[in-house]
Every structure is written in structure tokens, then in C-alpha cells.
Design an enzyme around this catalytic site. Structure first.
Site, PDB file in Angstrom:
ATOM      1  CD  GLU A  97      10.674  55.226  -6.089  1.00  0.00           C
ATOM      2  OE1 GLU A  97      10.309  54.209  -6.725  1.00  0.00           O
ATOM      3  OE2 GLU A  97      11.100  56.252  -6.638  1.00  0.00           O
ATOM      4  CG  LEU A  98       5.804  48.691  -3.402  1.00  0.00           C
ATOM      5  CD1 LEU A  98       4.959  49.530  -2.452  1.00  0.00           C
ATOM      6  CD2 LEU A  98       4.919  48.030  -4.453  1.00  0.00           C
ATOM      7  CE  LYS A  99      14.799  44.938  -3.233  1.00  0.00           C
ATOM      8  NZ  LYS A  99      14.477  43.524  -3.133  1.00  0.00           N
TER       9      LYS A  99
ATOM     10  N   GLY B 206      26.033  22.213  -8.194  1.00  0.00           N
ATOM     11  CA  GLY B 206      26.889  23.231  -8.811  1.00  0.00           C
ATOM     12  C   GLY B 206      27.327  24.316  -7.871  1.00  0.00           C
ATOM     13  CB  SER B 207      25.709  27.347  -6.624  1.00  0.00           C
ATOM     14  OG  SER B 207      24.444  26.883  -6.238  1.00  0.00           O
TER      15      SER B 207
ATOM     16  CG  ASP C 182      22.558  23.524 -14.253  1.00  0.00           C
ATOM     17  OD1 ASP C 182      22.576  22.323 -13.943  1.00  0.00           O
ATOM     18  OD2 ASP C 182      23.274  24.388 -13.728  1.00  0.00           O
TER      19      ASP C 182
ATOM     20  CB  CYS D 132      14.934  22.337  -9.653  1.00  0.00           C
ATOM     21  SG  CYS D 132      15.717  23.804 -10.289  1.00  0.00           S
TER      22      CYS D 132
ATOM     23  CD  GLU E 201      12.271  21.070  -6.391  1.00  0.00           C
ATOM     24  OE1 GLU E 201      12.890  21.963  -6.995  1.00  0.00           O
ATOM     25  OE2 GLU E 201      11.149  21.232  -5.912  1.00  0.00           O
TER      26      GLU E 201
ATOM     27  CG  HIS F 245      13.550  25.051  -2.112  1.00  0.00           C
ATOM     28  ND1 HIS F 245      13.519  23.865  -2.805  1.00  0.00           N
ATOM     29  CD2 HIS F 245      13.800  26.006  -3.017  1.00  0.00           C
ATOM     30  CE1 HIS F 245      13.730  24.112  -4.075  1.00  0.00           C
ATOM     31  NE2 HIS F 245      13.907  25.402  -4.242  1.00  0.00           N
TER      32      HIS F 245
HETATM   33  N1  GLN Z   1      24.029  24.831 -11.275  1.00  0.00           N
HETATM   34  C1  GLN Z   1      23.075  25.720 -10.688  1.00  0.00           C
HETATM   35  C2  GLN Z   1      23.335  25.832  -9.192  1.00  0.00           C
HETATM   36  O1  GLN Z   1      23.798  24.880  -8.624  1.00  0.00           O
HETATM   37  C3  GLN Z   1      21.660  25.234 -10.909  1.00  0.00           C
HETATM   38  C4  GLN Z   1      20.633  26.187 -10.349  1.00  0.00           C
HETATM   39  C5  GLN Z   1      19.208  25.853 -10.698  1.00  0.00           C
HETATM   40  O2  GLN Z   1      18.875  24.750 -11.030  1.00  0.00           O
HETATM   41  N2  GLN Z   1      18.314  26.805 -10.602  1.00  0.00           N
HETATM   42  O3  GLN Z   1      23.043  26.851  -8.589  1.00  0.00           O
HETATM   43 ZN    ZN Z   2      17.854  23.434  -9.546  1.00  0.00          ZN
END
Ligand code: GLN
Ligand code: ZN
Length: 773
Positions: A29-31, A451-452, A618, A662, A684, A713
Site C-alpha cells: 500500500e505504501l508504494k 547483453g540486454s 556476468d 558494475c 563500468e 544510467h
Molecule cells: N547482461 C546483463 C545486462 O546486460 C548485465 C546486467 C548487470 O550487469 N547488472 O542487462
Molecule cells: Zn552491469
């Protein structure tokens, strides 16, 4: 009094208590209320009502379970360290106007930033997955007591008929967690502000006493880390001064997450009336250390014997034994969880999807509260009074120990047969590197990504549709394949050298694998606060781990079938699989990691078999699970790096293993990074301007590396010049044959428009530099 009569007296008065409780409510509920407020759908008064109602429910639940003194002030709209900053008036200059205009909006501005003003930095609370907002201090900081929130919540609890114990971040921990404000010299030490901060705490303590607090809890978890003599002296001064105050409640100084070590005698000698200790895991060393200082005569000792960070039932018999020893060491012994229950989900009973037999092994915040109350009753009235609970607990423990879920003979035999040879590649790095160069024929400064690719609304809709049964598996998989086709086509067109499939099938990098490994459980309501209104549902690593069938090969092979360029296989490493789960507590972490590593090893080998020449495993969590005490680092890093090697060393010399890390300062784990024996690492680095490249070079790191040149980010897209400049900087430290070009991390949180532009610029920058090398 004799030791025995002290012990008897301490037992007679034993009480159950907790330091904090999940804030979100049974249905988050708080969220919903806070996010509704941000969107303008919920008014401030409505938000305050929801919050008050949640506190009321929590206190009621605690009191009904047998907790006499309930925590107050642990509730937060965002984070309790931010609340502490408000409490001592440490509002950054850039947020002052907003806070003065509207306290609630100003508070959220500090937490989240606004269009024009940056928020406070956020970082992990010790070695948990909870994030706090880092206080910003400087020589010019003027503290001002603002006890409003603490007094109001205490008053609220008292009005409801409870005995409330306000819980505050202690002054030493507050300063140790702070960092120099922007514009302040980076070597400024916030702890030098202690003398300015203590009078503010004194004022707050007086206010709380006036409002009816008998006891106040000051949390000092920073004291369980290695502390310098100067820091220990500051601690001694802080608690001498606070102890000497006349107008104050009694003080309980709480430590958790590890043993107090050299800070224990400092606190034991101080003038405070009570100390709370963690007695779980490595913190069990507190027991001997307490005996060594002769106990806490005349003080209240709160014993954190129930693990506040994990989801398993307590071994009540073992806890009673610990408590029995403690009884002789203090005037009063109370029972608690090792830390705030904020770090576990609310109620295991809500998990209807878990086999009831297994459900009996689980204790979330509500069940832990019950255990604490049972233990306190056992001390007060004798074990006869809790014999039914003890018997049930013994039966549950036994069923867990003998279950085929927790003990799979095949998995155990395989893990036991692992030798050092299984954790080593068949050739040393230099020979492998040559073979890989021959096979992959990549240009200098090869380009790749982590990756993603963007997790679009359509992907999330497809997943929701599948879950709700609106589409079938075939339609869902067609949707995923379409996404892969798009991701591959884009990378080919852009001229990227090592491609990825984009991870569209993954909701989360740990959950995806947890759902496919035997031994993991998923919860439906097991939410835990990660930061602000963000809650996660960590999977529960409950049993022996095995992989019934390949988990990723289908998608990677499909992607590879679409292109001549290498497509990187993409897996989550064993350390990260443990770090972002609730892990079993009935065997060493190293054993659990080895089982996960063996399952991943099969996946790595299957990927290779299916044609992958590059596979990335990873380990973003390698640094964050580093134990709090330096003395424990070696043991952790040994099993962590071994489990990574175990998962990756079954491949041919000319198959290239990548890893990725990272969110961390890597400086203190460079040796461990080398011990992974991966062929390529991406890290990173964009925000720290390639500093990590220098660190790697200085440590003599011999392998290939891709310090990130695109800060994922931020919505900012680096232009070609910026990327080229960062790469030039990288080239000062890393030879051209060993430098990769890639973003900082995965692209899943970004939009396609930014990602397209950024990756095109990365490729252009690499192409511009290649002829000059
Ligand atoms: N392979 C993942 C991605 O690309 C790595 C994510 C991460 O380092 N937190 O999303
Ligand atoms: Zn990462």
C-alpha cells in the site's frame, strides 16, 4: 548477587523486541500511495493517512505477537538515513528552498532529484540490497535538531497504548556513512563534525524523553566494520558524552551485520544502559568477545539470535543455548532479530504457491516476530512453557534436513568430485588468447554491448499476456524471436563486432535462471524494499541446485542463426545468483556456489556445443558481497573466484569467456578479477572517466578489457568525440590489442532512440581510432 541469581533475574525479565519492520504493508500500500502522490493522484493527507494506518497495523501485529516495546521512527517514506539527515538538519543547499517551500515535496526532491536539482547519491546499506541516501556534509555544515518525525511517531504509538522505543541512526554511523558535499575537498572527513552533531542528538533525546520515551535505540552498524583507532576514540567520546547527559531516555546502542570486534569493549565501557548484538553467522563471535570483557554488568543486553536477513525458521534449541550463556553476562537479556526485519518479506503465510511442507521452513518478518516472542517466553517461563513450539520446530528442522529438495545425492556426489583441475582452463591465458584471435578475427578495438537491449513496453505486455493466459507459449516465443531479429539486424547494420541477442526473454537476470533451476523457489508476495518505492522479490535458493535442461541455448542459437558475426552467449554468474537471492543457511555459501557453478558449467558447455565462440558470465555482485571485515575477504574471494572458474573452464581454448561487473569500486578486488581467469572483462567506467583502466594497468592485468564509454544510467548520449576521448584515455593504460569498446552495462532501462545513437557513436569512435593504431 551471585552469577546464578543474576542469570535467574535476567531470565525472569526477558522480553521480545524488534528494531524495525517492513514498511510497505501486506499489499505494498505504501508504494502505491507514494507513487500516487508523485503522480498527483493521491493527496498529501491521504498519503499521511495510509502511512499512519500501516504503522498502526504493524504495531498491532507486533504487540499481538508478544512484543512489549515496539520500534517507532523506523517507518520511512523513502529511507531512514535520509530521515536522519532531515532530523539533524543536514539539508544540502541545493534542496533548501524546496524543503522550506514544502517539507514533503522537499524530502522527495532530496531522494529523487527534480528537473533542475540532483538527488542525494544512493548506495548500498552495508552488505544488504537496501539502498540509502548518502548524507552530504562539509566544514560549513550547520546541524539543527528537528525531532518532529521521531516525536510524532512515538506519540502515535503511545496514543495507541503501546510502549514505543524510538530507533535512530546513531551519530557515529551517520557520520561514517556521509561523504563530502559537492564542492567540498574530497579528503574532508565527516567524522570531524562529531562535536557539532552530539549536541543535536542531545536535544533530540531530550525531546523524545519529554514525549514519553523510556528507551531510545541508536543504531551503530558501522562499528562492525574495521575501524581505525581514531574512529574508535570518536565512538568512545560520543557515548561518553551522550551517556553523561542528564535529560535523556535510557540508551540502547545496537550493532548488526557482523561482530563488533574492537568496538565491543569501547561500548561496553561507555555510559549507555543497553547494547544490542548480532549473534548470527560470523557475528556469533560476539559471544566469546562479550565473555572476554566480563559481560555487561548492570546493563541491558539485547540478543539478536534470529537471523533478520534470511527467510529460514530459527533453530530454537540452538538460540536457547546461546541465550542461556548470555543470561550470566548481563542484568537483563532480551531477545531480538539480528537486525531490522526490513530486509525480509512480511508474511510467509501469504505464499499460497509454495508446497506447505516447504512453507513450514520459511519465516518472514511476521513468523520471525513469533519466534522471538517464543524464545523470550522460554527464557522467562522455562522451556516447558514452549515445549509444543520446540517440538514443532525440531520436526520442521528435521524435515528440511532430510528433504529430497535440500539433499539431492546426485548433485552432492558431483560437487564432491570437483577437483582443482575442473576449475582451470586447459591452456594458460596467453595461448588461449592467440587461439581466440585466430578463430574470431576481430578488428582492433572490437565493439560489443553488455547483453540486454531496451525492454520495451511490448515485451512487458507480451510477458504479462503470457502469464495471464491471453497468449500461448508459441505466440510469446514468436514475439521474442521478432525482438531478437530486430536487435541482431540493428547491430549488423551498425557494424558492431560481437553481437548479443538482447535478453528479451528475461524479466530479471537472476530470476530468469532461478525459475529454470531445480532447488530455487519463487514467492508471490515476498517483496523487500530495495530503495524508495522500489521493491524486489528475491528468489529463495532452498535446495540442491540442478539444471533439468538448457536455459538459454534456444535463444542464443536462434540469434546466431541470423548472422555470420559471433553472438555472445549470456549467463548470470554463481556469485550474483547467490547475492541477489535468499540463500540457504544450512551449508557454507561456498558449497551452494559450487552447485550453482556446476549447473552453469553445463549451460556454458551446451552453448559452446551449439556454436557459441564467445560466452559472457556476468558477476556484477562480486564486489558487493565482499564481507564487511577485511579478515574475511580472503575466504570469500577464494570460493567466489573458484565458482566462476568452475562454471567457465570447461570450454575449448579458442572459446572466449567474457565477464562483466558494475556498480562498484574495483580497486580492492583487482587480484580477484584476475583470478577469474576470464579472457575479457567489461566494467563500468564512463562516470569515473576510465579510472578503472589505469587501476587495471597498474595492477599488471594481462587480459583484454572493455572499460565502459557510455554511461547507461543517464539519458545522455555520448557523441563521437566524447567516446573517442574516453577511448584515447583507455589506450594510455591498455594496449590497442587488448582494449574493447562497449557501454558501462546492459541497455534494458534505456530507450531505443538513445541506444541507437549511442552505439552508432561508439562504432564510429572505434573506426576513427583504428587506423591511428
Ligand atoms: N547482461 C546483463 C545486462 O546486460 C548485465 C546486467 C548487470 O550487469 N547488472 O542487462
Ligand atoms: Zn552491469
Amino acid at each position: 548477587m551471585t552469577a546464578t541469581s543474576t542469570a535467574t533475574a535476567a531470565a525472569r525479565t526477558a522480553e521480545a523486541t524488534v528494531y524495525g519492520y517492513p514498511r510497505q504493508g501486506a499489499d505494498r500500500e505504501l508504494k502505491k500511495a507514494i507513487e500516487g502522490y508523485w503522480k498527483g493522484r493521491v493527496g498529501a493527507d491521504e498519503l499521511r493517512c495510509t502511512a499512519a494506518e500501516l504503522r498502526r497495523t504493524n504495531w498491532r501485529q507486533l504487540a499481538d505477537a508478544g512484543i512489549r516495546e515496539v520500534p517507532t521512527g523506523d517507518f520511512s517514506y523513502y529511507d531512514h538515513v535520509l530521515d536522519a539527515s532531515v532530523m539533524v538538519g543536514a539539508i544540502p543547499d541545493r534542496h533548501r528552498a524546496a524543503v522550506e517551500a514544502d517539507r514533503l515535496d522537499g524530502y522527495f526532491a532530496m531522494a529523487r532529484g527534480t528537473q533542475d536539482v540532483a538527488p542525494l547519491e544512493m548506495t548500498k546499506w552495508f552488505d544488504t540490497n537496501y539502498h540509502y541516501l548518502v548524507p552530504e556534509l562539509g566544514p560549513g555544515t550547520v546541524f539543527r535538531a528537528d525531532s518532529g518525525k521521531q516525536v510524532a511517531e512515538l506519540t502515535e504509538a503511545l496514543a495507541l497504548g503501546h510502549t514505543g522505543r524510538p530507533v535512530l541512526v546513531g551519530p557515529v554511523t551517520y557520520l561514517l556513512l556521509a561523504k563530502p558535499a559537492p564542492g567540498v575537498a574530497p579528503d574532508f572527513e565527516p567524522l570531524t563534525l562529531l562535536d557539532r552533531l552530539l549536541p543535536v542528538y542531545a536535544e533530540i533525546l531530550a525531546d523524545l524523553r519529554a514525549a514519553g520515551a523510556e528507551w531510545v535505540q541508536l543504531d551503530e552498524p558501522a562499528l562492525v566494520q574495521d575501524r581505525t583507532p581514531a574512529e574508535l576514540n570518536a565512538t568512545a567520546r560520543a557515548y561518553r558524552d551522550l551517556g553523561a547527559l542528564t535529560d535523556r531516555p535510557r540508551l540502547l546502542v545496537a550493532s548488526y551485520f557482523d561482530r563488533l570486534g574492537e568496538a565491543l569493549p569501547v561500548l561496553a565501557k561507555s555510559g549507555v544502559e543497553g547494547l544490542a548484538f548480532d549473534f548470527t553467522g560470523p557475528a556469533a563471535a560476539n559471544l566469546d568477545d562479550l565473555a572476554a570483557v566480563g559481560g555487561l554488568p548492570g546493563k541491558r543486553l539485547v540478543a539478536g539470535v534470529v537471523d533478520g536477513r534470511n527467510v529460514w525458521i530459527n533453530d530454537l534449541g540452538k538460540s536457547l543455548a546461546t541465550l542461556g550463556t548470555l543470561l550470566g553476562l548481563a542484568d537483563r537479556v532480551d531477545v531480538a532479530a539480528s537486525c531490522s526485519l526490513l530486509h525480509v518479506p512480511l508474511d510467509a503465510e501469504a505464499e499460497k504457491g509454495i508446497d506447505p511442507q516447504i512453507g513450514r521452513w520459511l519465516a518472514f518478518a511476521r513468523q520471525k516476530t513469533g519466534e522471538i516472542a517464543t524464545l523470550a517466553r522460554g527464557l522467562r517461563e522455562g522451556t516447558g512453557a514452549i515445549s509444543a513450539q520446540l517440538a514443532a520446530n525440531r520436526a520442521d528442522m528435521a524435515s528440511r534436513a532430510s528433504s529430497s529438495l535440500t539433499r539431492d545425492p546426485e548433485v552432492r556426489a558431483r560437487a564432491a568430485a570437483v577437483t582443482d583441475a575442473h576449475t582451470r582452463r586447459s591452456q594458460p591465458y596467453s595461448e588461449r588468447a592467440a587461439a581466440q584471435r585466430e578463430r574470431l578475427r576481430l578488428p582492433l578495438l572490437p565493439t560489443t554491448s553488455i547483453g540486454s537491449f531496451p525492454q520495451t513496453g511490448e515485451l512487458r505486455t507480451a510477458r504479462a499476456d503470457l502469464r495471464a493466459g491471453r497468449i500461448g507459449t508459441a505466440a510469446y516465443e514468436e514475439r521474442i524471436e521478432a525482438e531478437i531479429r530486430e536487435v541482431i539486424a540493428f547491430q549488423e547494420k551498425t557494424g558492431i563486432d560481437v553481437l548479443v541477442h538482447g535478453e528479451p526473454e528475461r524479466n530479471d537476470m537472476v530470476q530468469y535462471f532461478a525459475e529454470r533451476l531445480t532447488g530455487y523457489l519463487a514467492t508471490q508476495h515476498g517483496w523487500v524494499q530495495s530503495y524508495g518505492t522500489r521493491y524486489v522479490r528475491p528468489p529463495i535458493l532452498a535446495g540442491d541446485i540442478s539444471r533439468p535442461e538448457p536455459m538459454t541455448v534456444r535463444w542464443t542459437s536462434y540469434a546466431q542463426s541470423l548472422t555470420q558475426k559471433p553472438v555472445k552467449g549470456m549467463l548470470t554468474g554463481p556469485v550474483t545468483m547467490l547475492a541477489w537471492s535468499f540463500v540457504r543457511d544450512d551449508q557454507p555459501l561456498a558449497d551452494t556456489a559450487r552447485q550453482v557453478a556446476l549447473a552453469l558449467r553445463d549451460e556454458v558447455n551446451d552453448l559452446e556445443e551449439a556454436g557459441s565462440s564467445v560466452i559472457q558470465v556476468d558477476e556484477p555482485a562480486l564486489r558487493e558481497t565482499l564481507p564487511l571485515r577485511a579478515a574475511d575477504h580472503g575466504g570469500y574471494l577464494a570460493w567466489a573466484t573458484e565458482s566462476f572458474r568452475l562454471s567457465t573452464s570447461g570450454v575449448r581454448p579458442d572459446s572466449q569467456i567474457h565477464t562483466h561487473m558494475c556498480y562498484a569500486e574495483f580497486g580492492d578486488i583487482l587480484q580477484a578479477i584476475d583470478d577469474l581467469d576470464a579472457d575479457v572483462i567489461s566494467l563500468e567506467a564512463a562516470r569515473s572517466h576510465m579510472q578503472v583502466a589505469d587501476e587495471l594497468a597498474a595492477s599488471g592485468y594481462p587480459r583484454e578489457a572493455g572499460p565502459g564509454v557510455y554511461d547507461i544510467h543517464s539519458p545522455r548520449v555520448p557523441d563521437i568525440e566524447e567516446a573517442t576521448a574516453l577511448l584515447r584515455k583507455g589506450l594510455e593504460a591498455i594496449a590497442p590489442e587488448r582494449l574493447w569498446v562497449n557501454p558501462d552495462c546492459g541497455l534494458k532501462t534505456r530507450g531505443w532512440t538513445e541506444v541507437r545513437a549511442a552505439l552508432e557513436n561508439l562504432v564510429a569512435a572505434a573506426r576513427e581510432l583504428r587506423p591511428t593504431l
